[in-house]
Motif scaffolding. Structure first.
Motif, PDB file in Angstrom:
ATOM      1  N   CYS A 203       0.809  -1.219   0.000  1.00  0.00           N
ATOM      2  CA  CYS A 203       0.000   0.000   0.000  1.00  0.00           C
ATOM      3  C   CYS A 203       0.847   1.276   0.000  1.00  0.00           C
ATOM      4  O   CYS A 203       0.342   2.353  -0.359  1.00  0.00           O
ATOM      5  CB  CYS A 203      -0.947   0.010   1.202  1.00  0.00           C
ATOM      6  SG  CYS A 203      -2.338  -1.128   1.065  1.00  0.00           S
ATOM      7  N   THR A 204       2.099   1.165   0.411  1.00  0.00           N
ATOM      8  CA  THR A 204       2.969   2.345   0.432  1.00  0.00           C
ATOM      9  C   THR A 204       3.803   2.482  -0.845  1.00  0.00           C
ATOM     10  O   THR A 204       4.541   3.448  -1.002  1.00  0.00           O
ATOM     11  CB  THR A 204       3.925   2.298   1.649  1.00  0.00           C
ATOM     12  OG1 THR A 204       4.741   1.122   1.562  1.00  0.00           O
ATOM     13  CG2 THR A 204       3.153   2.284   2.946  1.00  0.00           C
ATOM     14  N   MET A 205       3.695   1.534  -1.759  1.00  0.00           N
ATOM     15  CA  MET A 205       4.416   1.621  -3.032  1.00  0.00           C
ATOM     16  C   MET A 205       3.778   2.676  -3.937  1.00  0.00           C
ATOM     17  O   MET A 205       2.582   2.981  -3.805  1.00  0.00           O
ATOM     18  CB  MET A 205       4.359   0.269  -3.768  1.00  0.00           C
ATOM     19  CG  MET A 205       5.241  -0.798  -3.200  1.00  0.00           C
ATOM     20  SD  MET A 205       5.114  -2.299  -4.243  1.00  0.00           S
ATOM     21  CE  MET A 205       6.225  -3.382  -3.338  1.00  0.00           C
ATOM     22  N   PRO A 206       4.537   3.198  -4.877  1.00  0.00           N
ATOM     23  CA  PRO A 206       3.908   4.041  -5.896  1.00  0.00           C
ATOM     24  C   PRO A 206       2.799   3.252  -6.596  1.00  0.00           C
ATOM     25  O   PRO A 206       2.971   2.059  -6.893  1.00  0.00           O
ATOM     26  CB  PRO A 206       5.062   4.335  -6.868  1.00  0.00           C
ATOM     27  CG  PRO A 206       6.294   4.189  -6.031  1.00  0.00           C
ATOM     28  CD  PRO A 206       5.991   3.096  -5.043  1.00  0.00           C
ATOM     29  N   PRO A 207       1.654   3.856  -6.831  1.00  0.00           N
ATOM     30  CA  PRO A 207       0.501   3.129  -7.382  1.00  0.00           C
ATOM     31  C   PRO A 207       0.814   2.327  -8.651  1.00  0.00           C
ATOM     32  O   PRO A 207       0.351   1.192  -8.794  1.00  0.00           O
ATOM     33  CB  PRO A 207      -0.508   4.243  -7.663  1.00  0.00           C
ATOM     34  CG  PRO A 207      -0.181   5.291  -6.654  1.00  0.00           C
ATOM     35  CD  PRO A 207       1.305   5.260  -6.515  1.00  0.00           C
TER      36      PRO A 207
ATOM     37  N   GLN B 158      -4.730   1.878  -2.013  1.00  0.00           N
ATOM     38  CA  GLN B 158      -3.823   2.288  -0.922  1.00  0.00           C
ATOM     39  C   GLN B 158      -4.572   2.468   0.405  1.00  0.00           C
ATOM     40  O   GLN B 158      -4.226   3.316   1.220  1.00  0.00           O
ATOM     41  CB  GLN B 158      -3.075   3.569  -1.308  1.00  0.00           C
ATOM     42  CG  GLN B 158      -2.147   3.378  -2.513  1.00  0.00           C
ATOM     43  CD  GLN B 158      -1.305   4.595  -2.816  1.00  0.00           C
ATOM     44  OE1 GLN B 158      -1.853   5.698  -2.947  1.00  0.00           O
ATOM     45  NE2 GLN B 158      -0.003   4.423  -2.916  1.00  0.00           N
ATOM     46  N   GLN B 159      -5.562   1.611   0.605  1.00  0.00           N
ATOM     47  CA  GLN B 159      -6.338   1.626   1.854  1.00  0.00           C
ATOM     48  C   GLN B 159      -5.750   0.560   2.802  1.00  0.00           C
ATOM     49  O   GLN B 159      -6.271  -0.543   2.914  1.00  0.00           O
ATOM     50  CB  GLN B 159      -7.808   1.339   1.554  1.00  0.00           C
ATOM     51  CG  GLN B 159      -8.455   2.344   0.624  1.00  0.00           C
ATOM     52  CD  GLN B 159      -9.849   1.897   0.200  1.00  0.00           C
ATOM     53  OE1 GLN B 159     -10.013   0.904  -0.517  1.00  0.00           O
ATOM     54  NE2 GLN B 159     -10.856   2.627   0.654  1.00  0.00           N
ATOM     55  N   THR B 160      -4.681   0.929   3.470  1.00  0.00           N
ATOM     56  CA  THR B 160      -3.921  -0.042   4.256  1.00  0.00           C
ATOM     57  C   THR B 160      -4.771  -0.732   5.314  1.00  0.00           C
ATOM     58  O   THR B 160      -4.811  -1.968   5.381  1.00  0.00           O
ATOM     59  CB  THR B 160      -2.721   0.647   4.937  1.00  0.00           C
ATOM     60  OG1 THR B 160      -1.908   1.274   3.937  1.00  0.00           O
ATOM     61  CG2 THR B 160      -1.888  -0.371   5.708  1.00  0.00           C
ATOM     62  N   GLU B 161      -5.443   0.035   6.153  1.00  0.00           N
ATOM     63  CA  GLU B 161      -6.205  -0.560   7.254  1.00  0.00           C
ATOM     64  C   GLU B 161      -7.356  -1.417   6.738  1.00  0.00           C
ATOM     65  O   GLU B 161      -7.639  -2.477   7.292  1.00  0.00           O
ATOM     66  CB  GLU B 161      -6.719   0.541   8.191  1.00  0.00           C
ATOM     67  CG  GLU B 161      -5.603   1.239   8.968  1.00  0.00           C
ATOM     68  CD  GLU B 161      -6.144   2.244   9.962  1.00  0.00           C
ATOM     69  OE1 GLU B 161      -7.390   2.352  10.090  1.00  0.00           O
ATOM     70  OE2 GLU B 161      -5.320   2.932  10.604  1.00  0.00           O
ATOM     71  N   GLU B 162      -8.004  -0.968   5.684  1.00  0.00           N
ATOM     72  CA  GLU B 162      -9.122  -1.737   5.125  1.00  0.00           C
ATOM     73  C   GLU B 162      -8.612  -3.050   4.525  1.00  0.00           C
ATOM     74  O   GLU B 162      -9.213  -4.119   4.724  1.00  0.00           O
ATOM     75  CB  GLU B 162      -9.838  -0.911   4.055  1.00  0.00           C
ATOM     76  CG  GLU B 162     -10.985  -1.620   3.357  1.00  0.00           C
ATOM     77  CD  GLU B 162     -12.189  -1.897   4.254  1.00  0.00           C
ATOM     78  OE1 GLU B 162     -13.167  -2.492   3.752  1.00  0.00           O
ATOM     79  OE2 GLU B 162     -12.154  -1.526   5.449  1.00  0.00           O
TER      80      GLU B 162
END
Length: 229
Positions: free
Chosen positions: A99-103, A191-195
């Protein structure tokens, strides 16, 4: 031993055959057997049989019972639940990194998974989906870019395979796997890490609960006298 066959090749064949018997519950947890019995069934000498059984013992599937006797390792649900918990930790971290990578980079890493789990027609063969499910989770971890995490996850997957495939003996679980994998991928790509971590944790936890229920049922059925229901 067949003419021209290397001992290592024969031992590998015996290893795969006995392991498959354990995975399919033809050899039940706690069952005892001898090297001679396996050698006779596999038309082999005891040397490659012993080598194959030592490989299985190293992986935790069997244990020595007597001088030439072996036992399928009794089922330890606490052990498998610890493996599930460890798997959740590894995969949550992998999801966080993705999720922290460039899209664009993240999308490239996940393109094959999106093509199979979202775009392609769904399979209805439980065993085929089971194999693809292993690939989904392994590829998620590998895509995170830490080779040591990926190596440990592969070893973890192998240890869990004996019971994980049971999750795909139910049609509703096959459908749920497709749905949940799609939601995990969509959350990561957004990039919705928690979800993504929440969906992943629930996905693995539900699998753990279903597998425990099915395994208990299989073990109970195996202990019934022939002809009982």
């Amino acid at each position: 031993m067949p003419a021209g066959k290397r001992p290592e090749g024969l031992a590998e064949r015996i290893y795969r055959a006995v392991k498959n018997d354990i995975f399919t519950f033809r050899l039940m947890p706690g069952d005892r057997f001898s090297e001679s019995e396996v050698a006779e069934r596999m038309s082999a000498s005891r040397t490659p049989v012993r080598q194959a059984l030592h490989w299985l013992a190293h992986e935790g599937y069997v244990e020595v019972w007597s001088r030439s006797g072996w036992q399928v390792r009794p089922f330890d649900f606490n052990y498998f639940e610890e493996l599930y918990d460890f798997r959740i930790v590894l995969e949550r971290e992998a999801v966080k990194r993705l999720c922290t990578m460039p899209p664009a980079a993240c999308a490239a890493h996940l393109a094959a998974l999106v093509a199979f789990w979202i775009d392609a027609p769904r399979l209805d063969d439980g065993m085929a989906v089971s194999r693809e499910d292993e690939g989904f989770h392994s590829q998620l971890v590998a895509a995170a870019g830490n080779s040591e995490m990926a190596r440990v996850h592969v070893e973890l997957t192998e240890k869990m395979r004996i019971i994980r495939h049971l999750d795909f003996t139910r049609e509703d679980r096959v459908a749920a796997t497709y749905d949940e994998h799609a939601r995990i991928l969509q959350a990561i790509l957004g990039q919705q890490t928690e979800e993504a971590q929440r969906i992943l944790t629930g996905h693995i936890s539900r699998s753990k609960a279903v597998v425990r229920k099915i395994t208990l049922h299989r073990l109970q059925q195996s202990r019934l006298p022939p002809g009982s229901s």
